[in-house]
Design a protein around this motif. Structure first.
Motif, PDB file in Angstrom:
ATOM      1  N   TYR A 129      -8.414   8.315  14.256  1.00  0.00           N
ATOM      2  CA  TYR A 129      -7.333   7.725  13.976  1.00  0.00           C
ATOM      3  C   TYR A 129      -5.972   8.722  13.998  1.00  0.00           C
ATOM      4  CZ  TYR A 129     -10.472   4.135  11.737  1.00  0.00           C
ATOM      5  OH  TYR A 129     -11.211   3.495  11.424  1.00  0.00           O
ATOM      6  N   GLY A 130      -4.919   7.710  14.434  1.00  0.00           N
ATOM      7  CA  GLY A 130      -3.675   8.500  14.469  1.00  0.00           C
ATOM      8  C   GLY A 130      -2.662   7.691  13.537  1.00  0.00           C
ATOM      9  N   GLN A 131      -1.728   8.214  13.290  1.00  0.00           N
ATOM     10  CA  GLN A 131      -0.582   7.639  12.362  1.00  0.00           C
ATOM     11  C   GLN A 131       0.735   7.369  12.977  1.00  0.00           C
ATOM     12  OE1 GLN A 131       0.298  10.139   9.267  1.00  0.00           O
ATOM     13  NE2 GLN A 131       1.604   8.653   7.964  1.00  0.00           N
TER      14      GLN A 131
ATOM     15  N   TYR B 288       2.573   8.661  17.914  1.00  0.00           N
ATOM     16  CA  TYR B 288       1.521   8.532  16.805  1.00  0.00           C
ATOM     17  C   TYR B 288       1.185  10.165  16.503  1.00  0.00           C
ATOM     18  CZ  TYR B 288       0.577   3.822  17.539  1.00  0.00           C
ATOM     19  OH  TYR B 288       0.608   2.485  17.393  1.00  0.00           O
ATOM     20  N   TRP B 289       1.048  10.506  15.096  1.00  0.00           N
ATOM     21  CA  TRP B 289       0.735  11.910  14.761  1.00  0.00           C
ATOM     22  C   TRP B 289      -0.781  11.871  14.738  1.00  0.00           C
ATOM     23  CZ3 TRP B 289       1.877  16.325  13.519  1.00  0.00           C
ATOM     24  CH2 TRP B 289       1.358  17.116  12.518  1.00  0.00           C
ATOM     25  N   ASP B 290      -1.411  12.760  15.533  1.00  0.00           N
ATOM     26  CA  ASP B 290      -2.722  13.061  15.499  1.00  0.00           C
ATOM     27  C   ASP B 290      -2.820  14.522  15.467  1.00  0.00           C
ATOM     28  OD1 ASP B 290      -5.426  12.674  16.030  1.00  0.00           O
ATOM     29  OD2 ASP B 290      -5.469  12.347  18.060  1.00  0.00           O
ATOM     30  N   PRO B 291      -3.151  15.151  14.189  1.00  0.00           N
ATOM     31  CA  PRO B 291      -3.359  16.543  14.103  1.00  0.00           C
ATOM     32  C   PRO B 291      -4.642  16.849  14.433  1.00  0.00           C
ATOM     33  CG  PRO B 291      -3.487  15.382  11.882  1.00  0.00           C
ATOM     34  CD  PRO B 291      -3.208  14.128  12.993  1.00  0.00           C
TER      35      PRO B 291
ATOM     36  N   LEU C   8      -0.950   1.370   6.073  1.00  0.00           N
ATOM     37  CA  LEU C   8      -1.280   2.617   5.206  1.00  0.00           C
ATOM     38  C   LEU C   8      -1.655   2.218   3.918  1.00  0.00           C
ATOM     39  CD1 LEU C   8       1.629   5.185   6.171  1.00  0.00           C
ATOM     40  CD2 LEU C   8      -0.367   5.105   7.096  1.00  0.00           C
ATOM     41  N   GLU C   9      -1.247   1.060   3.196  1.00  0.00           N
ATOM     42  CA  GLU C   9      -1.530   0.667   1.946  1.00  0.00           C
ATOM     43  C   GLU C   9      -2.896   0.244   2.084  1.00  0.00           C
ATOM     44  OE1 GLU C   9       0.655  -0.577   3.732  1.00  0.00           O
ATOM     45  OE2 GLU C   9       2.776  -0.479   2.829  1.00  0.00           O
ATOM     46  N   THR C  10      -3.533  -0.045   2.920  1.00  0.00           N
ATOM     47  CA  THR C  10      -5.058  -0.678   2.651  1.00  0.00           C
ATOM     48  C   THR C  10      -5.968   0.684   3.352  1.00  0.00           C
ATOM     49  OG1 THR C  10      -5.206  -1.260   4.923  1.00  0.00           O
ATOM     50  CG2 THR C  10      -4.390  -2.883   3.467  1.00  0.00           C
ATOM     51  N   VAL C  11      -5.513   1.937   3.751  1.00  0.00           N
ATOM     52  CA  VAL C  11      -6.290   3.047   4.034  1.00  0.00           C
ATOM     53  C   VAL C  11      -7.126   3.557   2.669  1.00  0.00           C
ATOM     54  CG1 VAL C  11      -6.353   5.510   4.923  1.00  0.00           C
ATOM     55  CG2 VAL C  11      -4.973   3.793   5.875  1.00  0.00           C
ATOM     56  N   GLY C  12      -8.394   3.706   2.657  1.00  0.00           N
ATOM     57  CA  GLY C  12      -9.121   4.096   1.323  1.00  0.00           C
ATOM     58  C   GLY C  12      -9.830   2.565   1.140  1.00  0.00           C
TER      59      GLY C  12
END
Length: 445
Positions: free
Chosen positions: A379-381, A308-311, A397-401
Protein backbone atom coordinates in the motif's frame (compact mmCIF):
# COMPACT_ATOMS: atom_id res chain seq x y z
CA UNK A 1 0.21 26.49 -7.99
CA UNK A 2 -1.54 24.10 -5.57
CA UNK A 3 -3.10 20.83 -6.69
CA UNK A 4 -6.57 22.06 -5.65
CA UNK A 5 -6.30 25.16 -7.85
CA UNK A 6 -5.14 23.09 -10.85
CA UNK A 7 -8.00 20.65 -10.32
CA UNK A 8 -10.56 23.47 -10.15
CA UNK A 9 -9.17 24.99 -13.38
CA UNK A 10 -9.50 21.62 -15.12
CA UNK A 11 -13.04 21.28 -13.80
CA UNK A 12 -13.85 24.76 -15.08
CA UNK A 13 -12.61 23.92 -18.57
CA UNK A 14 -14.62 20.69 -18.61
CA UNK A 15 -17.73 22.57 -17.44
CA UNK A 16 -17.08 25.18 -20.15
CA UNK A 17 -17.16 22.41 -22.78
CA UNK A 18 -20.34 20.95 -21.25
CA UNK A 19 -22.09 24.33 -21.30
CA UNK A 20 -21.05 24.83 -24.92
CA UNK A 21 -22.53 21.47 -25.92
CA UNK A 22 -25.76 22.08 -24.01
CA UNK A 23 -26.25 25.32 -25.96
CA UNK A 24 -25.25 23.87 -29.34
CA UNK A 25 -26.85 21.88 -32.11
CA UNK A 26 -30.21 22.03 -33.74
CA UNK A 27 -33.59 21.87 -32.03
CA UNK A 28 -35.41 24.03 -29.52
CA UNK A 29 -35.04 24.53 -25.80
CA UNK A 30 -31.40 25.62 -25.65
CA UNK A 31 -32.18 28.52 -23.32
CA UNK A 32 -34.22 26.29 -20.99
CA UNK A 33 -31.39 23.76 -21.05
CA UNK A 34 -28.84 26.41 -20.04
CA UNK A 35 -31.06 27.45 -17.14
CA UNK A 36 -31.57 23.80 -16.08
CA UNK A 37 -27.82 23.16 -16.24
CA UNK A 38 -27.00 26.23 -14.12
CA UNK A 39 -29.70 25.41 -11.58
CA UNK A 40 -28.53 21.81 -11.43
CA UNK A 41 -24.93 22.93 -10.91
CA UNK A 42 -25.95 25.06 -7.92
CA UNK A 43 -28.10 22.28 -6.44
CA UNK A 44 -25.33 19.72 -6.98
CA UNK A 45 -22.79 21.98 -5.27
CA UNK A 46 -25.15 22.54 -2.33
CA UNK A 47 -25.80 18.80 -2.08
CA UNK A 48 -22.03 18.20 -1.98
CA UNK A 49 -21.67 20.60 0.97
CA UNK A 50 -24.45 18.78 2.86
CA UNK A 51 -23.02 15.37 2.05
CA UNK A 52 -19.58 16.50 3.21
CA UNK A 53 -21.04 17.44 6.59
CA UNK A 54 -23.35 14.44 7.00
CA UNK A 55 -21.10 11.66 5.72
CA UNK A 56 -17.41 10.80 5.92
CA UNK A 57 -15.31 11.75 2.90
CA UNK A 58 -15.50 8.28 1.34
CA UNK A 59 -19.28 8.12 1.83
CA UNK A 60 -19.82 11.43 0.03
CA UNK A 61 -17.49 10.33 -2.77
CA UNK A 62 -19.41 7.04 -3.11
CA UNK A 63 -22.67 8.97 -3.60
CA UNK A 64 -21.07 11.13 -6.32
CA UNK A 65 -19.66 8.07 -8.10
CA UNK A 66 -23.07 6.42 -7.94
CA UNK A 67 -24.76 9.43 -9.57
CA UNK A 68 -22.26 9.45 -12.45
CA UNK A 69 -22.51 5.66 -12.79
CA UNK A 70 -26.28 5.94 -13.27
CA UNK A 71 -25.80 8.62 -15.92
CA UNK A 72 -23.20 6.39 -17.61
CA UNK A 73 -25.98 3.98 -18.60
CA UNK A 74 -27.96 6.65 -20.50
CA UNK A 75 -25.74 6.78 -23.63
CA UNK A 76 -25.34 2.99 -23.51
CA UNK A 77 -29.10 2.47 -23.61
CA UNK A 78 -29.46 5.16 -26.27
CA UNK A 79 -26.77 3.42 -28.36
CA UNK A 80 -28.57 0.07 -28.18
CA UNK A 81 -31.87 1.65 -29.23
CA UNK A 82 -30.10 3.52 -32.03
CA UNK A 83 -28.63 0.29 -33.38
CA UNK A 84 -32.03 -1.39 -33.37
CA UNK A 85 -33.74 1.60 -34.96
CA UNK A 86 -31.25 1.79 -37.80
CA UNK A 87 -31.61 -1.96 -38.26
CA UNK A 88 -35.29 -1.40 -39.03
CA UNK A 89 -36.81 -2.16 -35.61
CA UNK A 90 -39.55 0.28 -34.61
CA UNK A 91 -39.56 1.62 -31.06
CA UNK A 92 -42.05 4.42 -31.54
CA UNK A 93 -41.61 7.32 -29.17
CA UNK A 94 -38.95 5.56 -27.10
CA UNK A 95 -36.19 6.76 -29.43
CA UNK A 96 -35.83 10.47 -30.28
CA UNK A 97 -35.53 11.51 -33.89
CA UNK A 98 -31.93 11.28 -35.08
CA UNK A 99 -31.71 14.86 -36.34
CA UNK A 100 -32.62 17.08 -33.45
CA UNK A 101 -33.13 16.97 -29.71
CA UNK A 102 -36.53 17.45 -28.06
CA UNK A 103 -36.46 20.43 -25.72
CA UNK A 104 -37.64 18.38 -22.72
CA UNK A 105 -34.91 15.79 -23.31
CA UNK A 106 -32.26 18.49 -23.63
CA UNK A 107 -33.37 20.28 -20.45
CA UNK A 108 -33.61 17.08 -18.40
CA UNK A 109 -30.20 15.91 -19.53
CA UNK A 110 -28.66 19.34 -18.94
CA UNK A 111 -30.10 19.52 -15.42
CA UNK A 112 -28.87 16.03 -14.51
CA UNK A 113 -25.38 16.70 -15.88
CA UNK A 114 -25.27 20.10 -14.18
CA UNK A 115 -26.16 18.56 -10.81
CA UNK A 116 -23.57 15.80 -11.20
CA UNK A 117 -20.90 18.32 -12.27
CA UNK A 118 -21.61 20.56 -9.27
CA UNK A 119 -21.41 17.54 -6.96
CA UNK A 120 -18.08 16.44 -8.40
CA UNK A 121 -16.60 19.93 -8.51
CA UNK A 122 -17.26 20.75 -4.86
CA UNK A 123 -16.21 17.31 -3.57
CA UNK A 124 -12.99 17.49 -5.60
CA UNK A 125 -12.07 20.71 -3.79
CA UNK A 126 -11.74 18.72 -0.59
CA UNK A 127 -12.99 19.60 2.86
CA UNK A 128 -12.44 23.34 2.59
CA UNK A 129 -15.90 24.27 3.85
CA UNK A 130 -18.57 26.54 2.44
CA UNK A 131 -16.28 29.35 1.10
CA UNK A 132 -14.41 26.97 -1.22
CA UNK A 133 -17.65 25.31 -2.35
CA UNK A 134 -19.23 28.70 -3.05
CA UNK A 135 -16.17 29.74 -5.07
CA UNK A 136 -16.27 26.58 -7.19
CA UNK A 137 -19.98 26.98 -7.97
CA UNK A 138 -19.58 30.70 -8.71
CA UNK A 139 -16.70 30.00 -11.10
CA UNK A 140 -18.79 27.40 -12.89
CA UNK A 141 -21.72 29.76 -13.32
CA UNK A 142 -19.52 32.61 -14.56
CA UNK A 143 -18.00 30.34 -17.18
CA UNK A 144 -21.42 28.98 -18.10
CA UNK A 145 -22.63 32.32 -19.43
CA UNK A 146 -19.93 32.88 -22.11
CA UNK A 147 -20.01 29.20 -23.07
CA UNK A 148 -23.76 29.37 -23.54
CA UNK A 149 -23.42 32.49 -25.68
CA UNK A 150 -20.77 30.82 -27.86
CA UNK A 151 -22.75 27.62 -28.14
CA UNK A 152 -25.94 29.37 -29.20
CA UNK A 153 -24.10 31.16 -32.02
CA UNK A 154 -21.18 29.05 -33.13
CA UNK A 155 -22.72 25.68 -32.30
CA UNK A 156 -25.84 26.01 -34.44
CA UNK A 157 -24.01 24.16 -37.20
CA UNK A 158 -22.83 21.40 -34.86
CA UNK A 159 -24.66 18.22 -35.92
CA UNK A 160 -25.77 17.00 -32.48
CA UNK A 161 -28.29 14.25 -31.79
CA UNK A 162 -29.74 13.19 -28.47
CA UNK A 163 -27.39 10.20 -28.41
CA UNK A 164 -24.19 12.08 -29.21
CA UNK A 165 -25.05 14.89 -26.78
CA UNK A 166 -25.64 12.39 -23.94
CA UNK A 167 -22.40 10.59 -24.82
CA UNK A 168 -20.30 13.77 -24.84
CA UNK A 169 -21.76 15.13 -21.59
CA UNK A 170 -21.31 11.84 -19.73
CA UNK A 171 -17.74 11.59 -21.06
CA UNK A 172 -17.06 15.05 -19.63
CA UNK A 173 -18.41 13.89 -16.26
CA UNK A 174 -16.15 10.83 -16.35
CA UNK A 175 -13.21 13.10 -17.11
CA UNK A 176 -14.17 15.36 -14.20
CA UNK A 177 -14.27 12.34 -11.91
CA UNK A 178 -10.82 11.22 -13.03
CA UNK A 179 -9.36 14.52 -11.79
CA UNK A 180 -9.71 13.27 -8.20
CA UNK A 181 -8.62 9.73 -7.19
CA UNK A 182 -11.47 9.61 -4.68
CA UNK A 183 -14.08 10.37 -7.37
CA UNK A 184 -12.56 8.34 -10.22
CA UNK A 185 -14.78 5.57 -11.64
CA UNK A 186 -12.38 3.66 -13.89
CA UNK A 187 -10.18 2.20 -11.15
CA UNK A 188 -13.15 0.90 -9.06
CA UNK A 189 -14.70 -0.54 -12.23
CA UNK A 190 -11.51 -2.50 -13.00
CA UNK A 191 -11.25 -3.64 -9.39
CA UNK A 192 -14.83 -4.95 -9.27
CA UNK A 193 -14.38 -6.81 -12.57
CA UNK A 194 -11.14 -8.33 -11.34
CA UNK A 195 -12.75 -9.50 -8.09
CA UNK A 196 -15.77 -10.88 -9.94
CA UNK A 197 -13.52 -12.87 -12.28
CA UNK A 198 -11.40 -14.12 -9.38
CA UNK A 199 -14.47 -15.24 -7.43
CA UNK A 200 -16.12 -16.85 -10.47
CA UNK A 201 -13.04 -18.86 -11.46
CA UNK A 202 -12.40 -19.88 -7.85
CA UNK A 203 -16.01 -20.98 -7.29
CA UNK A 204 -16.01 -22.84 -10.61
CA UNK A 205 -12.93 -24.81 -9.62
CA UNK A 206 -14.41 -25.50 -6.19
CA UNK A 207 -17.79 -26.62 -7.55
CA UNK A 208 -16.20 -28.82 -10.25
CA UNK A 209 -13.72 -30.29 -7.74
CA UNK A 210 -10.85 -29.69 -10.14
CA UNK A 211 -7.49 -30.47 -8.49
CA UNK A 212 -4.41 -28.35 -9.08
CA UNK A 213 -1.95 -29.15 -11.88
CA UNK A 214 -3.06 -32.72 -12.54
CA UNK A 215 -4.91 -32.43 -15.84
CA UNK A 216 -3.90 -29.05 -17.25
CA UNK A 217 -0.98 -28.22 -19.46
CA UNK A 218 1.28 -25.23 -18.88
CA UNK A 219 -0.50 -23.31 -21.66
CA UNK A 220 -3.87 -23.90 -19.98
CA UNK A 221 -2.54 -22.64 -16.66
CA UNK A 222 -1.21 -19.53 -18.41
CA UNK A 223 -4.76 -18.74 -19.54
CA UNK A 224 -6.13 -19.40 -16.06
CA UNK A 225 -3.34 -17.27 -14.63
CA UNK A 226 -4.45 -14.36 -16.81
CA UNK A 227 -7.94 -14.65 -15.32
CA UNK A 228 -6.41 -14.32 -11.86
CA UNK A 229 -4.27 -11.31 -12.81
CA UNK A 230 -5.21 -7.64 -12.64
CA UNK A 231 -5.01 -7.33 -16.45
CA UNK A 232 -8.41 -8.99 -16.80
CA UNK A 233 -9.93 -6.15 -14.79
CA UNK A 234 -8.15 -3.50 -16.87
CA UNK A 235 -9.16 -4.89 -20.28
CA UNK A 236 -12.69 -5.68 -19.11
CA UNK A 237 -12.95 -2.16 -17.71
CA UNK A 238 -11.83 -0.69 -21.04
CA UNK A 239 -14.50 -2.71 -22.87
CA UNK A 240 -17.26 -1.37 -20.60
CA UNK A 241 -15.78 2.15 -20.53
CA UNK A 242 -15.91 2.52 -24.32
CA UNK A 243 -19.09 0.44 -24.90
CA UNK A 244 -21.52 3.42 -25.10
CA UNK A 245 -19.19 5.14 -27.57
CA UNK A 246 -18.97 2.08 -29.80
CA UNK A 247 -22.74 1.52 -29.67
CA UNK A 248 -23.58 5.10 -30.66
CA UNK A 249 -20.84 5.33 -33.31
CA UNK A 250 -21.89 1.95 -34.72
CA UNK A 251 -25.57 2.91 -34.71
CA UNK A 252 -24.82 6.21 -36.46
CA UNK A 253 -22.66 4.50 -39.07
CA UNK A 254 -25.46 1.96 -39.76
CA UNK A 255 -28.03 4.66 -40.46
CA UNK A 256 -29.73 3.66 -43.74
CA UNK A 257 -29.37 5.82 -46.81
CA UNK A 258 -32.45 7.74 -47.94
CA UNK A 259 -34.55 6.33 -50.71
CA UNK A 260 -33.77 7.95 -54.08
CA UNK A 261 -35.95 5.73 -56.23
CA UNK A 262 -38.30 8.63 -56.94
CA UNK A 263 -35.46 10.80 -58.35
CA UNK A 264 -34.94 10.32 -62.05
CA UNK A 265 -31.75 12.28 -62.57
CA UNK A 266 -28.62 10.27 -61.72
CA UNK A 267 -26.62 13.35 -60.80
CA UNK A 268 -29.34 14.49 -58.39
CA UNK A 269 -29.44 11.03 -56.81
CA UNK A 270 -25.71 11.11 -56.24
CA UNK A 271 -25.95 14.62 -54.77
CA UNK A 272 -28.63 13.54 -52.29
CA UNK A 273 -26.69 10.44 -51.25
CA UNK A 274 -23.41 12.36 -50.97
CA UNK A 275 -25.08 15.00 -48.80
CA UNK A 276 -26.47 12.34 -46.49
CA UNK A 277 -23.09 10.60 -46.18
CA UNK A 278 -21.40 13.94 -45.47
CA UNK A 279 -23.94 14.73 -42.74
CA UNK A 280 -23.44 11.28 -41.20
CA UNK A 281 -19.67 11.76 -41.12
CA UNK A 282 -20.16 15.12 -39.39
CA UNK A 283 -22.29 13.45 -36.74
CA UNK A 284 -19.46 10.97 -36.15
CA UNK A 285 -17.01 13.81 -35.38
CA UNK A 286 -18.25 14.29 -31.81
CA UNK A 287 -17.98 10.57 -30.92
CA UNK A 288 -14.42 10.70 -32.29
CA UNK A 289 -13.47 13.53 -29.93
CA UNK A 290 -15.31 11.71 -27.15
CA UNK A 291 -12.87 8.82 -27.69
CA UNK A 292 -9.99 11.14 -26.87
CA UNK A 293 -11.79 12.43 -23.76
CA UNK A 294 -12.50 8.92 -22.45
CA UNK A 295 -8.92 7.87 -23.16
CA UNK A 296 -7.66 10.91 -21.25
CA UNK A 297 -9.88 9.95 -18.31
CA UNK A 298 -8.35 6.45 -18.32
CA UNK A 299 -4.86 7.94 -18.39
CA UNK A 300 -5.66 10.25 -15.47
CA UNK A 301 -7.04 7.27 -13.57
CA UNK A 302 -3.88 5.24 -14.15
CA UNK A 303 -1.58 8.21 -13.46
CA UNK A 304 -3.37 10.35 -10.85
CA UNK A 305 -1.98 13.79 -10.04
CA UNK A 306 -1.38 12.71 -6.46
CA UNK A 307 1.98 12.02 -4.84
CA UNK A 308 1.68 8.80 -2.85
CA UNK A 309 3.85 8.19 0.19
CA UNK A 310 5.44 4.74 -0.06
CA UNK A 311 8.25 4.42 2.50
CA UNK A 312 10.88 1.74 2.36
CA UNK A 313 10.19 -0.96 5.02
CA UNK A 314 12.50 -0.66 8.04
CA UNK A 315 13.85 -3.96 9.38
CA UNK A 316 12.87 -4.87 12.95
CA UNK A 317 13.54 -7.82 15.25
CA UNK A 318 11.76 -9.59 18.10
CA UNK A 319 12.91 -9.70 21.70
CA UNK A 320 13.41 -12.80 23.84
CA UNK A 321 9.66 -13.03 24.50
CA UNK A 322 8.95 -13.08 20.74
CA UNK A 323 7.48 -9.57 20.69
CA UNK A 324 8.24 -6.76 18.26
CA UNK A 325 8.34 -3.32 19.87
CA UNK A 326 7.84 -0.20 17.73
CA UNK A 327 8.55 2.98 19.72
CA UNK A 328 6.53 6.15 19.17
CA UNK A 329 9.65 7.75 17.71
CA UNK A 330 12.67 6.13 16.18
CA UNK A 331 15.47 6.69 13.75
CA UNK A 332 13.89 8.03 10.56
CA UNK A 333 10.24 7.87 11.67
CA UNK A 334 7.64 9.39 13.99
CA UNK A 335 4.31 7.59 14.45
CA UNK A 336 2.58 10.88 15.34
CA UNK A 337 3.26 12.47 11.93
CA UNK A 338 0.09 10.93 10.44
CA UNK A 339 2.04 9.04 7.81
CA UNK A 340 2.07 5.37 6.92
CA UNK A 341 5.13 3.57 8.33
CA UNK A 342 6.33 0.23 6.98
CA UNK A 343 8.39 -2.36 8.80
CA UNK A 344 9.97 -5.67 7.76
CA UNK A 345 10.36 -8.70 10.03
CA UNK A 346 12.38 -11.79 9.07
CA UNK A 347 12.41 -15.12 10.88
CA UNK A 348 14.21 -17.93 9.10
CA UNK A 349 12.68 -18.15 5.62
CA UNK A 350 9.62 -16.14 6.63
CA UNK A 351 9.45 -12.47 5.71
CA UNK A 352 6.56 -10.25 6.71
CA UNK A 353 5.86 -6.58 5.91
CA UNK A 354 3.53 -4.69 8.22
CA UNK A 355 2.19 -1.16 8.63
CA UNK A 356 1.71 1.17 11.58
CA UNK A 357 -0.51 4.23 11.10
CA UNK A 358 -1.72 6.89 13.51
CA UNK A 359 -5.12 7.79 12.05
CA UNK A 360 -6.66 11.28 11.96
CA UNK A 361 -8.80 10.54 15.04
CA UNK A 362 -5.68 9.70 17.07
CA UNK A 363 -6.19 5.94 17.15
CA UNK A 364 -3.50 3.52 15.97
CA UNK A 365 -3.81 0.83 13.32
CA UNK A 366 -1.38 -2.06 12.82
CA UNK A 367 -1.87 -4.21 9.72
CA UNK A 368 -0.06 -6.37 7.24
CA UNK A 369 1.22 -4.59 4.13
CA UNK A 370 -1.21 -6.74 2.11
CA UNK A 371 -4.84 -7.81 1.97
CA UNK A 372 -6.50 -11.22 1.77
CA UNK A 373 -7.70 -10.70 -1.83
CA UNK A 374 -4.94 -9.20 -3.96
CA UNK A 375 -1.39 -10.30 -4.48
CA UNK A 376 0.75 -8.66 -1.76
CA UNK A 377 2.17 -5.66 -3.59
CA UNK A 378 1.49 -3.44 -0.59
CA UNK A 379 0.00 0.00 0.00
CA UNK A 380 0.85 3.65 -0.41
CA UNK A 381 -0.70 6.71 1.22
CA UNK A 382 -2.36 9.66 -0.49
CA UNK A 383 -4.66 12.46 0.65
CA UNK A 384 -7.12 10.93 3.12
CA UNK A 385 -6.65 7.37 1.88
CA UNK A 386 -4.25 4.51 1.32
CA UNK A 387 -4.08 2.81 -2.07
CA UNK A 388 -3.61 -0.85 -2.91
CA UNK A 389 -0.81 -0.97 -5.49
CA UNK A 390 -2.23 -4.14 -7.08
CA UNK A 391 -5.84 -3.18 -7.84
CA UNK A 392 -5.59 0.63 -7.25
CA UNK A 393 -8.42 0.56 -4.70
CA UNK A 394 -8.58 3.56 -2.35
CA UNK A 395 -9.17 2.78 1.34
CA UNK A 396 -10.10 5.73 3.61
CA UNK A 397 -7.68 6.28 6.47
CA UNK A 398 -10.62 6.00 8.89
CA UNK A 399 -11.19 2.33 7.93
CA UNK A 400 -7.56 1.17 8.02
CA UNK A 401 -7.38 -1.50 10.71
CA UNK A 402 -10.82 -2.90 9.91
CA UNK A 403 -11.15 -6.32 8.30
CA UNK A 404 -12.79 -7.05 4.96
CA UNK A 405 -12.51 -6.28 1.26
CA UNK A 406 -9.25 -4.78 0.08
CA UNK A 407 -8.44 -3.33 3.51
CA UNK A 408 -5.00 -4.30 4.82
CA UNK A 409 -5.27 -7.33 7.10
CA UNK A 410 -5.43 -6.10 10.73
CA UNK A 411 -3.06 -7.44 13.39
CA UNK A 412 -3.59 -7.72 17.16
CA UNK A 413 -1.32 -5.32 19.05
CA UNK A 414 -0.91 -3.46 22.31
CA UNK A 415 -0.18 0.25 22.77
CA UNK A 416 2.75 0.82 25.15
CA UNK A 417 4.11 4.32 25.89
CA UNK A 418 2.69 5.66 22.62
CA UNK A 419 4.30 2.86 20.61
CA UNK A 420 3.02 -0.60 19.74
CA UNK A 421 3.97 -4.18 20.59
CA UNK A 422 3.14 -7.11 18.29
CA UNK A 423 3.57 -10.84 18.83
CA UNK A 424 5.86 -12.10 16.06
CA UNK A 425 4.39 -15.63 15.94
CA UNK A 426 0.85 -14.28 15.55
CA UNK A 427 1.95 -11.96 12.76
CA UNK A 428 3.72 -14.73 10.84
CA UNK A 429 0.72 -17.03 11.26
CA UNK A 430 -1.64 -14.32 9.98
CA UNK A 431 0.62 -13.69 6.98
CA UNK A 432 0.79 -17.40 6.14
CA UNK A 433 -2.93 -18.02 6.56
CA UNK A 434 -4.37 -14.97 4.78
CA UNK A 435 -1.70 -13.57 2.47
CA UNK A 436 0.64 -16.34 1.39
CA UNK A 437 -2.20 -18.03 -0.49
CA UNK A 438 -2.69 -15.03 -2.74
CA UNK A 439 0.90 -15.46 -3.99
CA UNK A 440 0.25 -19.02 -5.10
CA UNK A 441 -2.72 -18.53 -7.41
CA UNK A 442 -2.14 -19.31 -11.10
CA UNK A 443 -0.08 -16.49 -12.57
CA UNK A 444 1.02 -15.32 -9.13
CA UNK A 445 4.33 -13.56 -8.78
Amino acid sequence: MSTNVITIIQFALAWLAAAFLISSGSGDGRRAARFAAAAGFVLGGGAAVLLGRMLPAEGAAAVARGVVAVLFFLPAIAGVLLLYRNAGVEFGSLVPAPLGIPSVTRAALAGAVGAAAGLLAVLSAGSRGLPMATGVVAAGLLLHAPAGWAGSRVGKRLPLTGETLALALVALLLFMGSLSPRLDLFAPLCMKLMKFTHDFVHQFFESMLIPDHLFFSGEAWNVIGFLFGNDVGFWGGLAIWFAPLLLIAGGTAREPLPSVAHIRQGAERRTVLAGHLRERRRRLALPFFTTLLLALAVYRSLHPAVSYWDPKPMPVSADARGEIAIAAKGEGYDLDDGRLHKFLYRQGKSEVRFLVLRKPDGTTAVTLDACAICQPQGYGQGEGAVICWYCKTLIPLETVGEAGGCNPVPLPFAVVDGGVRITAATMISTWDSTVQGTKNVPGGK
